[in-house]
Design a protein around this motif. Structure first.
Motif, PDB file in Angstrom:
ATOM      1  N   ARG A  76      50.213  41.676  64.221  1.00 30.86           N
ATOM      2  CA  ARG A  76      49.386  42.847  63.874  1.00 30.86           C
ATOM      3  C   ARG A  76      49.901  43.533  62.611  1.00 30.86           C
ATOM      4  NH1 ARG A  76      46.206  44.867  68.193  1.00 30.86           N
ATOM      5  NH2 ARG A  76      45.349  43.032  69.252  1.00 30.86           N
ATOM      6  N   THR A  77      51.182  43.868  62.601  1.00 32.32           N
ATOM      7  CA  THR A  77      51.752  44.619  61.478  1.00 32.32           C
ATOM      8  C   THR A  77      52.209  43.713  60.340  1.00 32.32           C
ATOM      9  OG1 THR A  77      54.003  44.561  62.356  1.00 32.32           O
ATOM     10  CG2 THR A  77      52.560  46.331  63.122  1.00 32.32           C
ATOM     11  N   LYS A  78      52.285  42.398  60.595  1.00 33.00           N
ATOM     12  CA  LYS A  78      52.765  41.410  59.626  1.00 33.00           C
ATOM     13  C   LYS A  78      54.249  41.572  59.302  1.00 33.00           C
ATOM     14  CE  LYS A  78      48.524  40.064  59.443  1.00 33.00           C
ATOM     15  NZ  LYS A  78      48.108  38.918  60.299  1.00 33.00           N
ATOM     16  N   GLU A  79      54.972  42.332  60.112  1.00 30.97           N
ATOM     17  CA  GLU A  79      56.406  42.477  59.896  1.00 30.97           C
ATOM     18  C   GLU A  79      57.088  41.134  60.136  1.00 30.97           C
ATOM     19  OE1 GLU A  79      60.275  44.908  61.701  1.00 30.97           O
ATOM     20  OE2 GLU A  79      58.272  45.167  62.585  1.00 30.97           O
ATOM     21  N   LYS A  80      57.943  40.736  59.198  1.00 29.33           N
ATOM     22  CA  LYS A  80      58.636  39.457  59.307  1.00 29.33           C
ATOM     23  C   LYS A  80      59.975  39.652  60.001  1.00 29.33           C
ATOM     24  CE  LYS A  80      56.536  37.396  55.193  1.00 29.33           C
ATOM     25  NZ  LYS A  80      56.784  36.780  53.849  1.00 29.33           N
ATOM     26  N   PHE A  81      60.150  38.988  61.126  1.00 22.44           N
ATOM     27  CA  PHE A  81      61.403  39.071  61.868  1.00 22.44           C
ATOM     28  C   PHE A  81      62.410  38.017  61.416  1.00 22.44           C
ATOM     29  CE2 PHE A  81      58.505  40.711  65.395  1.00 22.44           C
ATOM     30  CZ  PHE A  81      58.777  42.033  65.096  1.00 22.44           C
ATOM     31  N   ASP A  82      61.925  36.801  61.163  1.00 20.67           N
ATOM     32  CA  ASP A  82      62.848  35.709  60.825  1.00 20.67           C
ATOM     33  C   ASP A  82      62.113  34.626  60.054  1.00 20.67           C
ATOM     34  OD1 ASP A  82      65.223  34.372  60.679  1.00 20.67           O
ATOM     35  OD2 ASP A  82      65.280  33.739  62.781  1.00 20.67           O
ATOM     36  N   PHE A  83      62.851  33.924  59.208  1.00 22.37           N
ATOM     37  CA  PHE A  83      62.294  32.817  58.430  1.00 22.37           C
ATOM     38  C   PHE A  83      63.377  31.762  58.231  1.00 22.37           C
ATOM     39  CE2 PHE A  83      61.749  30.879  54.147  1.00 22.37           C
ATOM     40  CZ  PHE A  83      60.633  30.106  54.437  1.00 22.37           C
ATOM     41  N   LEU A  84      63.096  30.522  58.652  1.00 17.34           N
ATOM     42  CA  LEU A  84      64.025  29.406  58.491  1.00 17.34           C
ATOM     43  C   LEU A  84      63.444  28.424  57.489  1.00 17.34           C
ATOM     44  CD1 LEU A  84      64.892  28.689  62.249  1.00 17.34           C
ATOM     45  CD2 LEU A  84      65.923  30.358  60.699  1.00 17.34           C
ATOM     46  N   ASP A  85      64.202  28.106  56.466  1.00 19.12           N
ATOM     47  CA  ASP A  85      63.722  27.249  55.384  1.00 19.12           C
ATOM     48  C   ASP A  85      64.389  25.882  55.457  1.00 19.12           C
ATOM     49  OD1 ASP A  85      62.713  26.141  53.104  1.00 19.12           O
ATOM     50  OD2 ASP A  85      63.705  27.510  51.718  1.00 19.12           O
ATOM     51  N   SER A  86      63.579  24.835  55.617  1.00 16.28           N
ATOM     52  CA  SER A  86      64.040  23.446  55.580  1.00 16.28           C
ATOM     53  C   SER A  86      65.146  23.182  56.598  1.00 16.28           C
ATOM     54  CB  SER A  86      64.525  23.096  54.170  1.00 16.28           C
ATOM     55  OG  SER A  86      64.782  21.718  54.049  1.00 16.28           O
ATOM     56  N   VAL A  87      64.817  23.351  57.881  1.00 16.29           N
ATOM     57  CA  VAL A  87      65.764  23.072  58.961  1.00 16.29           C
ATOM     58  C   VAL A  87      65.255  21.888  59.779  1.00 16.29           C
ATOM     59  CG1 VAL A  87      66.555  25.457  59.103  1.00 16.29           C
ATOM     60  CG2 VAL A  87      64.639  24.702  60.544  1.00 16.29           C
ATOM     61  N   CYS A  88      66.125  21.347  60.621  1.00 14.60           N
ATOM     62  CA  CYS A  88      65.759  20.245  61.534  1.00 14.60           C
ATOM     63  C   CYS A  88      65.151  19.062  60.782  1.00 14.60           C
ATOM     64  CB  CYS A  88      64.800  20.733  62.613  1.00 14.60           C
ATOM     65  SG  CYS A  88      65.484  21.986  63.688  1.00 14.60           S
ATOM     66  N   HIS A  89      65.913  18.465  59.909  1.00 17.25           N
ATOM     67  CA  HIS A  89      65.425  17.316  59.151  1.00 17.25           C
ATOM     68  C   HIS A  89      65.205  16.117  60.088  1.00 17.25           C
ATOM     69  CE1 HIS A  89      66.195  18.896  55.019  1.00 17.25           C
ATOM     70  NE2 HIS A  89      66.937  19.728  55.721  1.00 17.25           N
ATOM     71  N   PHE A  90      64.132  15.393  59.849  1.00 17.16           N
ATOM     72  CA  PHE A  90      63.880  14.179  60.623  1.00 17.16           C
ATOM     73  C   PHE A  90      63.196  13.152  59.747  1.00 17.16           C
ATOM     74  CE2 PHE A  90      59.979  16.552  61.054  1.00 17.16           C
ATOM     75  CZ  PHE A  90      58.956  15.632  61.230  1.00 17.16           C
ATOM     76  N   LYS A  91      63.265  11.906  60.185  1.00 20.75           N
ATOM     77  CA  LYS A  91      62.700  10.793  59.426  1.00 20.75           C
ATOM     78  C   LYS A  91      61.685  10.065  60.278  1.00 20.75           C
ATOM     79  CE  LYS A  91      64.061   6.735  56.690  1.00 20.75           C
ATOM     80  NZ  LYS A  91      65.220   5.944  56.185  1.00 20.75           N
ATOM     81  N   LEU A  92      60.530   9.778  59.716  1.00 21.26           N
ATOM     82  CA  LEU A  92      59.488   9.048  60.435  1.00 21.26           C
ATOM     83  C   LEU A  92      59.391   7.633  59.876  1.00 21.26           C
ATOM     84  CD1 LEU A  92      56.321  10.354  61.947  1.00 21.26           C
ATOM     85  CD2 LEU A  92      56.103   8.300  60.569  1.00 21.26           C
TER      86      LEU A  92
END
Length: 424
Positions: free
Chosen positions: A375-391
């Motif tokens: 609703r308020t668009k308040e950002k609590f947390d942001f993780l950038d480029s985590v949990c790398h995996f290969k397909l």
């Protein structure tokens, strides 16, 4: 027993670091003196395991230790392992490029080797002359080579340069011609190291097809080393996994690939250990179909997130994107508490998102994770480029997917589950 074409018995290979042979006349004389008296080589009692990541205390290292296996006629055996595991040393021994320190190789028939680009080629001779040279080394007559000459040249794609000295060939041209010669001069055993990686995509496809013909159609044996698990899965039914110069696994390909992919214990998931003052993602995990965060195309994949809420929170919104190695978003998924009219009490909660059949190309991926108030668009947390995996694509699914004519419709199926802390 009559169907066994190659047998390795107690193969070990010892090197002295930094030098050739024993390095000193006194060491060579000591070995000779023990040999003439029928005594065991004293230097076989020393030496360390070939772990390249640690500094050793001995000048001697065992590149291979007590390798035993058998290969049947017409079998394609994959040999896999990390860099430095001993794969190339083993193939050199099998090809008689070097001898084992202990043990014995027993073979029936001719062996052709492709250990690196241009192996066995004379750089001053033309491509055509090298075809005849390699054939002669394999014990073939001139007439036998002439019967295969046109087929070899056509397969290699080097027709225009076949009368040019090999030293003027590019690495790609050399590997094309080398593979064509090795594959068409009808060896009983074909030994191939990681050389196909040099060729382009078109040639790799031709080479894979030729190896399938050699083993299944012509009943010849192939020993294949590669770091490409797609090629290993497609070509082989049995693999040997080497680790630190020893056999870590021997058996069917699928189980062998899983054992190889286990690797070392690395931190592949996301864990937050600090203080939590605002709603935060404290754990993120990808549950792939294979170990070490490697996933097989067509199989279900799950994404798990644990949130820590230090106070009661309304309108919680959790979302994540799968991004490729260039940080380009591929797909986006989210779950809103507002959709379910849920008010979260203080505590920890786990969310799981399942993709029954993700339509992702082979490649490397990671996650962007967002936690906010919808609703308020308040950002609590942001993780950038985590949990790398290969397909990766595997042979079992290549024929199961096709496009219908004049259609291009994509529907992403997913399922979210939510767990309270006490339910997990």
């Amino acid at each position: 027993m009559s169907n066994i074409i190659l047998k390795a018995e107690n193969i070990s290979k010892q090197y002295r670091l930094g030098v050739v042979s024993s390095g000193t006349l006194s060491h060579d004389l000591t070995r000779w003196w023990h040999m003439v008296r029928g005594k065991e080589d004293p230097y076989l009692k020393i030496g360390e395991t070939n772990d390249r990541s640690t500094k050793g205390s001995s000048d001697y290292v065992w590149a291979l230790q007590d390798i035993n296996f058998e290969v049947k006629r017409g079998e394609v055996l994959g040999i896999i392992g990390k860099n430095g595991a001993g794969k190339s040393t083993l193939l050199k021994i099998l090809s008689r490029v070097t001898g084992p320190t202990t043990g014995e190789i027993k073979t029936k028939g001719r062996i052709a080797s492709l250990l690196e680009v241009g192996t066995g080629f004379h750089p001053e001779m033309t491509g055509l002359e090298n075809i005849y040279l390699n054939g002669a080394i394999l014990g073939m007559t001139k007439k036998e080579i002439q019967q295969k000459e046109a087929e070899i040249i056509n397969f290699s794609g080097c027709q225009r340069y076949i009368d040019t000295p090999v030293k003027r060939y590019s690495s790609g041209m050399r590997v094309r011609l080398a593979f064509a010669v090795a594959a068409h001069l009808e060896p009983d055993i074909l030994v191939i190291d990681e050389v196909l990686a040099v060729g382009d995509a078109e040639f790799q496809k031709k080479a894979v097809g030729k190896m399938q013909d050699i083993s299944k159609g012509e009943g010849r044996t192939v020993l294949f080393v590669s770091h490409d698990m797609n090629a290993i899965s497609l070509l082989t039914d049995r693999v040997i996994v080497l680790k630190d110069g020893k056999v870590n696994y021997e058996g069917d390909t699928d189980s062998g690939i899983k054992e190889y992919l286990k690797g070392d214990d690395k931190q592949l998931n996301y864990n937050y250990k600090g203080e939590v003052r605002n709603p935060k993602v404290i754990f993120a995990e990808i549950q792939t179909s294979l170990p070490n965060n490697v996933h097989e195309f067509g199989k279900e994949i799950k994404f798990v997130f644990t949130l820590d809420l230090p106070f009661d929170t309304e309108y919680l919104a959790l979302s994540f994107q799968i991004i490729d190695e260039f940080s380009v978003p591929i797909t986006h998924s989210w779950v809103f508490d507002a959709d379910n009219d849920i008010k979260r009490k203080k505590g920890q909660y786990t969310f799981q998102c399942s993709y029954p059949n993700p339509k992702l190309y082979s490649g490397n991926y990671s996650l962007l994770v967002h936690l906010s108030n919808s609703r308020t668009k308040e950002k609590f947390d942001f993780l950038d480029s985590v949990c790398h995996f290969k397909l990766q694509m595997m042979k079992t699914v290549r024929s199961e997917y096709h496009w219908q004519k004049n259609t291009c419709k994509y529907i992403e199926e997913m399922e979210w589950k939510t767990f309270n802390k006490e339910d997990v």
